[in-house]
Structure formats: C-alpha cells, structure tokens
Motif scaffolding. Structure first.
Motif, PDB file in Angstrom:
ATOM      1  N   GLN A   1       9.943  79.177 102.508  1.00 46.47           N
ATOM      2  CA  GLN A   1       8.658  79.115 103.210  1.00 46.47           C
ATOM      3  C   GLN A   1       7.710  78.143 102.511  1.00 46.47           C
ATOM      4  OE1 GLN A   1       6.947  83.019 103.947  1.00 46.47           O
ATOM      5  NE2 GLN A   1       8.956  83.901 104.276  1.00 46.47           N
ATOM      6  N   ILE A   2       7.834  78.053 101.197  1.00 42.46           N
ATOM      7  CA  ILE A   2       6.979  77.156 100.432  1.00 42.46           C
ATOM      8  C   ILE A   2       7.522  75.722 100.490  1.00 42.46           C
ATOM      9  CG2 ILE A   2       6.017  76.669  98.138  1.00 42.46           C
ATOM     10  CD1 ILE A   2       6.512  79.669  97.499  1.00 42.46           C
ATOM     11  N   GLN A   3       8.839  75.599 100.426  1.00 38.73           N
ATOM     12  CA  GLN A   3       9.469  74.278 100.352  1.00 38.73           C
ATOM     13  C   GLN A   3      10.655  74.228 101.332  1.00 38.73           C
ATOM     14  OE1 GLN A   3      11.584  72.419  96.669  1.00 38.73           O
ATOM     15  NE2 GLN A   3       9.383  72.190  96.323  1.00 38.73           N
ATOM     16  N   PRO A   4      10.373  73.967 102.592  1.00 39.17           N
ATOM     17  CA  PRO A   4      11.420  74.082 103.627  1.00 39.17           C
ATOM     18  C   PRO A   4      12.449  72.957 103.641  1.00 39.17           C
ATOM     19  CG  PRO A   4       9.335  73.405 104.593  1.00 39.17           C
ATOM     20  CD  PRO A   4       9.043  73.719 103.167  1.00 39.17           C
ATOM     21  N   ASN A   5      12.273  71.944 102.810  1.00 36.65           N
ATOM     22  CA  ASN A   5      13.226  70.841 102.788  1.00 36.65           C
ATOM     23  C   ASN A   5      14.006  70.789 101.480  1.00 36.65           C
ATOM     24  OD1 ASN A   5      12.492  69.798 105.383  1.00 36.65           O
ATOM     25  ND2 ASN A   5      10.620  68.989 104.454  1.00 36.65           N
ATOM     26  N   ASN A   6      14.357  71.953 100.964  1.00 33.08           N
ATOM     27  CA  ASN A   6      15.042  72.065  99.683  1.00 33.08           C
ATOM     28  C   ASN A   6      16.511  72.412  99.920  1.00 33.08           C
ATOM     29  OD1 ASN A   6      16.067  73.224  97.189  1.00 33.08           O
ATOM     30  ND2 ASN A   6      13.954  73.280  96.472  1.00 33.08           N
ATOM     31  N   ALA A   7      17.386  71.445  99.686  1.00 33.18           N
ATOM     32  CA  ALA A   7      18.817  71.645  99.953  1.00 33.18           C
ATOM     33  C   ALA A   7      19.421  72.740  99.083  1.00 33.18           C
ATOM     34  CB  ALA A   7      19.567  70.334  99.738  1.00 33.18           C
ATOM     35  N   LEU A   8      18.991  72.829  97.826  1.00 32.69           N
ATOM     36  CA  LEU A   8      19.517  73.864  96.930  1.00 32.69           C
ATOM     37  C   LEU A   8      19.182  75.249  97.443  1.00 32.69           C
ATOM     38  CD1 LEU A   8      20.836  74.839  94.309  1.00 32.69           C
ATOM     39  CD2 LEU A   8      18.626  74.485  93.157  1.00 32.69           C
ATOM     40  N   LEU A   9      17.972  75.428  97.954  1.00 33.14           N
ATOM     41  CA  LEU A   9      17.600  76.739  98.488  1.00 33.14           C
ATOM     42  C   LEU A   9      18.440  77.113  99.699  1.00 33.14           C
ATOM     43  CD1 LEU A   9      13.712  76.668  98.138  1.00 33.14           C
ATOM     44  CD2 LEU A   9      15.309  78.177  96.931  1.00 33.14           C
TER      45      LEU A   9
ATOM     46  N   ASP B   1       3.495  80.348  93.844  1.00 35.45           N
ATOM     47  CA  ASP B   1       4.058  79.307  94.702  1.00 35.45           C
ATOM     48  C   ASP B   1       5.025  78.390  93.961  1.00 35.45           C
ATOM     49  OD1 ASP B   1       2.208  78.106  93.096  1.00 35.45           O
ATOM     50  OD2 ASP B   1       1.255  76.916  94.678  1.00 35.45           O
ATOM     51  N   LEU B   2       5.498  78.821  92.787  1.00 33.33           N
ATOM     52  CA  LEU B   2       6.420  77.994  92.014  1.00 33.33           C
ATOM     53  C   LEU B   2       7.853  78.225  92.502  1.00 33.33           C
ATOM     54  CD1 LEU B   2       6.601  75.945  89.662  1.00 33.33           C
ATOM     55  CD2 LEU B   2       7.142  77.883  88.178  1.00 33.33           C
ATOM     56  N   VAL B   3       8.347  77.294  93.282  1.00 34.19           N
ATOM     57  CA  VAL B   3       9.653  77.430  93.934  1.00 34.19           C
ATOM     58  C   VAL B   3      10.771  77.618  92.914  1.00 34.19           C
ATOM     59  CG1 VAL B   3      11.392  76.120  95.229  1.00 34.19           C
ATOM     60  CG2 VAL B   3       9.040  76.243  96.064  1.00 34.19           C
TER      61      VAL B   3
ATOM     62  N   PHE C   1      15.116  83.529  97.928  1.00 39.56           N
ATOM     63  CA  PHE C   1      15.445  82.248  98.554  1.00 39.56           C
ATOM     64  C   PHE C   1      14.664  82.051  99.851  1.00 39.56           C
ATOM     65  CE2 PHE C   1      19.743  83.050  96.370  1.00 39.56           C
ATOM     66  CZ  PHE C   1      19.317  82.426  95.211  1.00 39.56           C
ATOM     67  N   GLN C   2      14.528  83.112 100.622  1.00 36.97           N
ATOM     68  CA  GLN C   2      13.763  83.011 101.878  1.00 36.97           C
ATOM     69  C   GLN C   2      12.299  82.698 101.604  1.00 36.97           C
ATOM     70  OE1 GLN C   2      14.790  86.875 103.512  1.00 36.97           O
ATOM     71  NE2 GLN C   2      16.072  85.959 105.084  1.00 36.97           N
ATOM     72  N   PHE C   3      11.730  83.379 100.623  1.00 36.84           N
ATOM     73  CA  PHE C   3      10.315  83.164 100.313  1.00 36.84           C
ATOM     74  C   PHE C   3      10.098  81.736  99.807  1.00 36.84           C
ATOM     75  CE2 PHE C   3       6.376  83.387  97.947  1.00 36.84           C
ATOM     76  CZ  PHE C   3       5.584  84.194  98.754  1.00 36.84           C
TER      77      PHE C   3
END
Length: 238
Positions: free
Chosen positions: A154-162, A124-126, A149-151
């Motif tokens: 799912q763990i961190q849906p508010n990540n602008a970089l992703l 789970d380490l983004v 990036f998709q996975f």
C-alpha cells in the motif's frame, strides 16, 4: 620573557592546528564519500576521527555501523548501532540497521524486536515490513507475513520484491490464483527475476497447469536459480 614568547608560540600553533583540523561534519562527509566508493575500511577511520571529537555523534556512529555491516563485521556493527541508539533513542535508523545485523547473525528474535520498534516510530518504512515479513515467512507465520507484505505494498505499490514475497506467501496458504497474480506483477516490474519465475512455476503446477509451470521453471533455471533444476526433475521429467 622567553617563557612568555614560548607560551604564545605554543598557543598559536595549537590554534592553527585546531583551525586546520576538519570538523565532525567534514569527517562524516568524507567517510560517507568513501563508503560511496565501497572503501569501507577507510570510511571507518574517518568516522572514528569524528567520534574522537564527539563520541555521541549519532550520525558518525550509525554510519560506522553500516560500514562494519558492509565489511561483514556483524558483532562489531551491533555494538556500534547499540551505542548509536543510546545516543539517540528517537532515531529509527539505528534500530533498523541493528535489526539487519541481528538478522544476518541469525538472531531473528532480536531482529524482530528492532523491526517492531522501527515500525512503531516510522510506520511507513517499507524495508522494515519487508524484513520482518521475511522472518515471519521463515518461521511459517504466513498470515502475519502476508499482512506485512500487503501493508508495505500500500505504501510502495511498484516494489517487485514485495510482490514476490506476497506471491510466495499466498502460495504457502493455498491461494495459487493470488500467488500467480502477484508473481506476474513482480515479473512485469523485473522481467529477469529468476526467483519469481521459480515460484510462478510452482504456483502454476499447484493449479495443475503443468505446461505453463514447467516453462516458468525452465526460465528460472536459465537464469541460474539453483532450486529450479530439482523442481524440474520432480515435476517436468515425465
């Protein structure tokens, strides 16, 4: 009698010196406090003192490696992270940090191996998915990069970089609609994201939306994103 008195005094001084000497934990904490003020060279000295007490202190080794990394001493940081890993093969941080050092050194294969290991033991380490995806994107392995990036989203849906990285990847595999959605999401979270404006401009141009595309490129240019000027010259001059 004099010999015994001297011996006793010597032992007393030794015990007092040991009692006044900071513990490993105190030295590590001091080093971390110094890192918090970006005083990395002094932090390393503190970590070295902790390691003098216990050369296998994983926390001190890993923290020292991070300080070396911040100082740009990449080869040295790799050596220290490797020592940390040997001290504790179950802790993902040494592998992740060594992967970052390898990546900065341009040793992408080695970095990938470390990120792969991290993801196996810490799924789970983004940041591990983000960094591995960036390497895959660099080598145009877009499907694999997109998965990372998709996975991670799912763990961190508010990540602008992703969202930025996913949008870039969607554009590279000719999915401009998805790219536009992702890049707009990145800008919702980070309105001054110059790179997101740049890629959004390219995505709109791919959809033949020249007006919108050029507006976004101009926004990227106003935020000093270097590649924007060339894209404007190629697409928005006429």
């Amino acid at each position: 009698m004099k010999f015994k008195t001297t011996l006793v005094l010597t032992l007393v001084f030794v015990f007092l010196a040991l009692a006044c000497s900071p513990s490993e934990e105190e030295l590590v904490k001091s080093g971390r406090d110094l890192m918090g003020t970006e005083n990395y060279a002094e932090a390393i000295k503190s970590f070295n003192k902790a390691l003098d007490k216990n050369p296998q202190n994983y926390v001190a080794l890993n923290a020292k490696g991070v300080a070396l990394l911040r100082l740009g001493q990449l080869d040295e940081s790799v050596e220290v992270f490797t020592t940390a890993i040997n001290a504790d093969t179950t802790n993902y941080r040494g592998f992740f940090n060594r992967g970052n050092a390898y990546r900065l050194l341009g040793k992408d294969n080695e970095a990938m191996l470390d990120y792969d290991y991290v993801i196996n033991i810490q799924p789970d380490l983004v940041d591990a998915y983000t960094n591995r995806g960036a390497i895959l994107f660099k080598y145009k392995e877009f499907d694999r990069a997109l998965f990372d990036f998709q996975f991670a989203l799912q763990i961190q849906p508010n990540n602008a970089l992703l969202y930025l990285n996913k949008g870039k990847t969607e554009l590279r595999i000719n999915n401009p609609d998805d790219a536009i959605y992702d890049l707009k999401k990145a800008l919702e979270m980070k309105p001054d994201y110059a790179e997101a404006y740049y890629w959004l401009g390219l995505a709109e141009l791919a959809q033949n939306n020249k007006t919108e595309g050029c507006q976004y490129l101009l926004s990227a240019q106003s935020l000093n994103f270097e590649a924007a000027s060339e894209a404007i010259g190629q697409n928005c001059s006429q």
